[in-house]
Motif scaffolding. Structure first.
Motif, PDB file in Angstrom:
ATOM      1  N   MET A   7      12.500  29.671  99.339  1.00 33.29           N
ATOM      2  CA  MET A   7      11.846  29.719 100.268  1.00 33.29           C
ATOM      3  C   MET A   7      13.434  28.773 100.618  1.00 33.29           C
ATOM      4  O   MET A   7      12.926  27.718 100.678  1.00 33.29           O
ATOM      5  N   GLY A   9      16.349  28.093 103.197  1.00 32.20           N
ATOM      6  CA  GLY A   9      17.901  27.565 104.324  1.00 32.20           C
ATOM      7  C   GLY A   9      17.418  26.135 104.845  1.00 32.20           C
ATOM      8  O   GLY A   9      17.568  25.685 104.197  1.00 32.20           O
ATOM      9  N   ASN A  12      14.336  24.946 110.276  1.00 24.62           N
ATOM     10  CA  ASN A  12      13.305  25.681 110.387  1.00 24.62           C
ATOM     11  C   ASN A  12      11.986  26.434 109.025  1.00 24.62           C
ATOM     12  O   ASN A  12      11.057  26.704 108.877  1.00 24.62           O
ATOM     13  N   MET A  13      12.863  26.660 108.124  1.00 25.80           N
ATOM     14  CA  MET A  13      12.269  27.253 106.686  1.00 25.80           C
ATOM     15  C   MET A  13      11.806  26.439 105.797  1.00 25.80           C
ATOM     16  O   MET A  13      10.737  25.684 105.098  1.00 25.80           O
ATOM     17  N   ARG A  14      12.237  24.259 106.268  1.00 23.16           N
ATOM     18  CA  ARG A  14      11.258  23.469 105.434  1.00 23.16           C
ATOM     19  C   ARG A  14      10.559  23.696 106.166  1.00 23.16           C
ATOM     20  O   ARG A  14       9.273  22.845 106.155  1.00 23.16           O
ATOM     21  N   ARG A  25       5.367  28.879 105.542  1.00 21.96           N
ATOM     22  CA  ARG A  25       5.387  28.601 104.539  1.00 21.96           C
ATOM     23  C   ARG A  25       3.620  28.837 103.959  1.00 21.96           C
ATOM     24  O   ARG A  25       3.764  29.266 102.946  1.00 21.96           O
ATOM     25  N   HIS A  52       9.935  24.438  97.834  1.00 19.85           N
ATOM     26  CA  HIS A  52      11.451  25.018  98.391  1.00 19.85           C
ATOM     27  C   HIS A  52      12.528  24.543  98.653  1.00 19.85           C
ATOM     28  O   HIS A  52      13.035  23.261  97.281  1.00 19.85           O
ATOM     29  N   GLY A  54      14.551  24.676 102.557  1.00 21.88           N
ATOM     30  CA  GLY A  54      14.783  24.308 103.088  1.00 21.88           C
ATOM     31  C   GLY A  54      15.063  23.112 103.376  1.00 21.88           C
ATOM     32  O   GLY A  54      14.813  21.809 103.367  1.00 21.88           O
ATOM     33  N   THR A  82      15.573  31.449 105.292  1.00 22.20           N
ATOM     34  CA  THR A  82      15.718  31.723 106.879  1.00 22.20           C
ATOM     35  C   THR A  82      17.337  30.632 107.068  1.00 22.20           C
ATOM     36  O   THR A  82      17.416  29.034 107.002  1.00 22.20           O
ATOM     37  N   SER A 122      14.857  36.965 107.371  1.00 20.83           N
ATOM     38  CA  SER A 122      13.969  36.048 109.090  1.00 20.83           C
ATOM     39  C   SER A 122      15.705  36.306 110.001  1.00 20.83           C
ATOM     40  O   SER A 122      17.252  36.322 109.570  1.00 20.83           O
TER      41      SER A 122
END
Length: 133
Positions: A7, A9, A12-14, A25, A52, A54, A82, A122
């Motif tokens: 994951m 980005g 937002n991904m975090r 997630r 991740h 992010g 993302t 996304s």
């Protein structure tokens, strides 16, 4: 079926601004693990225990500079991406210029380095004036 998921980005991904420990997630992990043996990979681990990549403040250029070692290290079957919100919100004209072209370049690079990896991109989340900078 067993696979690894990266994951990748921006914040937002975090999971920034989320009430859930792993942000988006959390639900993704719950849904995927019902049917698959999924291992989330990445150099960061959140309060929910999911790995991740992010990162706060990251834009497309940050991912471009970091993605090759990530793909080679983690060898993900799937990448959830993302990215672009910080490009779109920026007042820096260079950072804002043609983010869609930069994203296309990023995707091309990722597929060149790891052609069998599936990439799920996304859309940028809704942006309010309170978060614009």
């Amino acid at each position: 079926m067993q696979f690894t998921a990266l994951m990748l980005g921006d914040s937002n991904m975090r999971g920034a601004f989320s009430t859930l420990p792993s942000g988006l997630r959390t639900g993704l992990s719950a849904a995927l693990t019902l049917a698959y043996d999924v291992t989330f990979v990445g150099g960061s681990v959140d309060a929910g225990g999911l790995h991740h990549e992010g990162h706060d403040g990251w834009d497309v250029e940050n991912v471009i500079s970091a993605v090759i070692p990530m793909l080679r290290t983690y060898r993900p079957n799937i990448v959830g991406l993302t990215i672009g919100t910080n490009n779109l919100c920026s007042t820096d004209s260079e950072r804002y210029t043609t983010p869609e072209v930069k994203l296309a370049g990023l995707l091309g690079l990722m597929l060149e380095v790891s052609p069998l990896t599936r990439i799920v991109v996304s859309t940028a989340p809704p942006i309010t004036s309170a978060f614009a900078y």
